[in-house]
Scaffold this motif. Structure first.
Motif, PDB file in Angstrom:
ATOM      1  N   GLY A  32       0.799  -1.226   0.000  1.00 36.11           N
ATOM      2  CA  GLY A  32       0.000   0.000   0.000  1.00 36.11           C
ATOM      3  C   GLY A  32       0.825   1.267   0.000  1.00 36.11           C
ATOM      4  N   VAL A  33       2.007   1.216   0.571  1.00 32.81           N
ATOM      5  CA  VAL A  33       2.944   2.347   0.583  1.00 32.81           C
ATOM      6  C   VAL A  33       4.283   1.808   0.103  1.00 32.81           C
ATOM      7  N   LYS A  34       4.901   2.512  -0.845  1.00 29.86           N
ATOM      8  CA  LYS A  34       6.249   2.116  -1.296  1.00 29.86           C
ATOM      9  C   LYS A  34       7.210   3.210  -0.867  1.00 29.86           C
ATOM     10  N   MET A  35       8.210   2.782  -0.069  1.00 29.09           N
ATOM     11  CA  MET A  35       9.133   3.767   0.482  1.00 29.09           C
ATOM     12  C   MET A  35      10.466   3.103   0.789  1.00 29.09           C
ATOM     13  N   ARG A  36      11.535   3.868   0.617  1.00 27.34           N
ATOM     14  CA  ARG A  36      12.876   3.426   0.998  1.00 27.34           C
ATOM     15  C   ARG A  36      13.466   4.533   1.858  1.00 27.34           C
ATOM     16  N   LEU A  37      13.672   4.227   3.154  1.00 27.29           N
ATOM     17  CA  LEU A  37      14.192   5.215   4.108  1.00 27.29           C
ATOM     18  C   LEU A  37      15.534   4.742   4.664  1.00 27.29           C
ATOM     19  N   PRO A  38      16.629   5.277   4.161  1.00 29.70           N
ATOM     20  CA  PRO A  38      17.940   4.886   4.700  1.00 29.70           C
ATOM     21  C   PRO A  38      18.364   5.827   5.837  1.00 29.70           C
ATOM     22  N   PHE A  39      19.075   5.274   6.809  1.00 27.80           N
ATOM     23  CA  PHE A  39      19.578   6.068   7.937  1.00 27.80           C
ATOM     24  C   PHE A  39      21.079   5.850   8.073  1.00 27.80           C
ATOM     25  N   ASN A  40      21.781   6.923   8.414  1.00 26.38           N
ATOM     26  CA  ASN A  40      23.228   6.858   8.564  1.00 26.38           C
ATOM     27  C   ASN A  40      23.620   7.880   9.625  1.00 26.38           C
ATOM     28  N   ASN A  41      24.363   7.432  10.643  1.00 27.48           N
ATOM     29  CA  ASN A  41      24.787   8.322  11.720  1.00 27.48           C
ATOM     30  C   ASN A  41      25.754   9.408  11.259  1.00 27.48           C
ATOM     31  N   ILE A  42      26.444   9.163  10.138  1.00 29.52           N
ATOM     32  CA  ILE A  42      27.517  10.059   9.711  1.00 29.52           C
ATOM     33  C   ILE A  42      27.064  11.083   8.680  1.00 29.52           C
ATOM     34  N   GLN A  43      26.184  10.673   7.767  1.00 29.89           N
ATOM     35  CA  GLN A  43      25.812  11.582   6.682  1.00 29.89           C
ATOM     36  C   GLN A  43      24.340  11.478   6.342  1.00 29.89           C
ATOM     37  N   GLU A  44      23.842  12.500   5.642  1.00 29.85           N
ATOM     38  CA  GLU A  44      22.466  12.462   5.153  1.00 29.85           C
ATOM     39  C   GLU A  44      22.371  11.385   4.088  1.00 29.85           C
ATOM     40  N   GLU A  45      21.199  10.782   3.990  1.00 28.87           N
ATOM     41  CA  GLU A  45      20.976   9.732   2.996  1.00 28.87           C
ATOM     42  C   GLU A  45      19.777  10.104   2.132  1.00 28.87           C
ATOM     43  N   ILE A  46      19.814   9.653   0.884  1.00 27.64           N
ATOM     44  CA  ILE A  46      18.702   9.901  -0.024  1.00 27.64           C
ATOM     45  C   ILE A  46      17.873   8.636  -0.167  1.00 27.64           C
ATOM     46  N   GLY A  47      16.589   8.783   0.097  1.00 26.76           N
ATOM     47  CA  GLY A  47      15.652   7.674  -0.051  1.00 26.76           C
ATOM     48  C   GLY A  47      14.612   8.059  -1.083  1.00 26.76           C
ATOM     49  N   GLU A  48      13.520   7.297  -1.110  1.00 31.98           N
ATOM     50  CA  GLU A  48      12.453   7.658  -2.033  1.00 31.98           C
ATOM     51  C   GLU A  48      11.105   7.215  -1.505  1.00 31.98           C
ATOM     52  N   TYR A  49      10.102   7.949  -1.937  1.00 34.40           N
ATOM     53  CA  TYR A  49       8.721   7.671  -1.578  1.00 34.40           C
ATOM     54  C   TYR A  49       7.927   7.673  -2.873  1.00 34.40           C
ATOM     55  N   ASP A  50       7.270   6.550  -3.172  1.00 35.12           N
ATOM     56  CA  ASP A  50       6.495   6.465  -4.408  1.00 35.12           C
ATOM     57  C   ASP A  50       5.097   7.016  -4.194  1.00 35.12           C
ATOM     58  N   THR A  51       4.719   7.968  -5.031  1.00 34.66           N
ATOM     59  CA  THR A  51       3.371   8.533  -4.991  1.00 34.66           C
ATOM     60  C   THR A  51       2.657   8.133  -6.273  1.00 34.66           C
ATOM     61  N   GLN A  52       1.399   8.462  -6.367  1.00 34.21           N
ATOM     62  CA  GLN A  52       0.649   8.142  -7.593  1.00 34.21           C
ATOM     63  C   GLN A  52       1.180   8.936  -8.778  1.00 34.21           C
ATOM     64  N   PHE A  53       1.959   9.999  -8.499  1.00 32.33           N
ATOM     65  CA  PHE A  53       2.508  10.844  -9.565  1.00 32.33           C
ATOM     66  C   PHE A  53       3.946  10.487  -9.919  1.00 32.33           C
ATOM     67  N   GLY A  54       4.519   9.520  -9.202  1.00 37.61           N
ATOM     68  CA  GLY A  54       5.901   9.126  -9.469  1.00 37.61           C
ATOM     69  C   GLY A  54       6.708   9.062  -8.187  1.00 37.61           C
ATOM     70  N   SER A  55       7.997   8.837  -8.338  1.00 35.84           N
ATOM     71  CA  SER A  55       8.883   8.680  -7.188  1.00 35.84           C
ATOM     72  C   SER A  55       9.390  10.041  -6.717  1.00 35.84           C
ATOM     73  N   LEU A  56       9.315  10.260  -5.408  1.00 37.33           N
ATOM     74  CA  LEU A  56       9.737  11.512  -4.810  1.00 37.33           C
ATOM     75  C   LEU A  56      11.012  11.267  -3.998  1.00 37.33           C
TER      76      LEU A  56
END
Length: 144
Positions: free
Chosen positions: A72-96
């Motif tokens: 029902g929800v598509k999401m990739r949430l990465p976590f890193n203590n040292i640096q910011e990470e880029i993840g993604e959240y899929d919406t009906q309009f595409g990947s954010l």
């Protein structure tokens, strides 16, 4: 490659402090599976949200972690203590693309009498260059 699976009871606490709006707290009790594979620990569970089934896998660690959600929800949430990470959240309009700025990350795992542990992550969620809020996720799990 060996893989161990243990049925666990999960207590999930989530706190969202949006930049504009009221603080929200969620508490859920779920049944899940603790998976140990190649020296890594994963927690798998399914939650229901507005009649949608969301399959979640949490790869737990103290330096890095990852939450993958599918269904029902598509999401990739990465976590890193040292640096910011880029993840993604899929919406009906595409990947954010979304950015996680990890403030605190910990995973404590006990195997003494039964498999149990605690995973905690606190992070800022940044979308389109703007912080949308501060998030805290705390997961307690114990062998059934």
């Amino acid at each position: 490659m060996s893989m161990e699976e243990t049925k666990v009871k999960i207590k999930l606490n989530s706190t969202i402090s949006p930049i504009d709006g009221e603080k929200e707290n969620y508490e859920m009790w779920l049944d899940g599976t603790l998976v140990k594979k190649s020296g890594k620990t994963y927690l798998r569970y399914v939650e229901q949200l507005d009649e949608k089934e969301i399959r979640t896998t949490v790869k737990m660690g103290n330096e890095q972690a990852l939450i993958l959600r599918g269904g029902g929800v598509k999401m990739r949430l990465p976590f890193n203590n040292i640096q910011e990470e880029i993840g993604e959240y899929d919406t009906q309009f595409g990947s954010l693309p979304i950015i996680t700025k990890t403030k605190h990350l910990s995973h404590i795992h006990n195997e003494d009498s039964s498999m149990s542990g605690k995973f905690n992550v606190q992070y800022d969620l940044i979308i389109s260059g703007q912080s949308v809020g501060k998030y805290t996720l705390e997961i307690h799990y114990s062998e059934v």
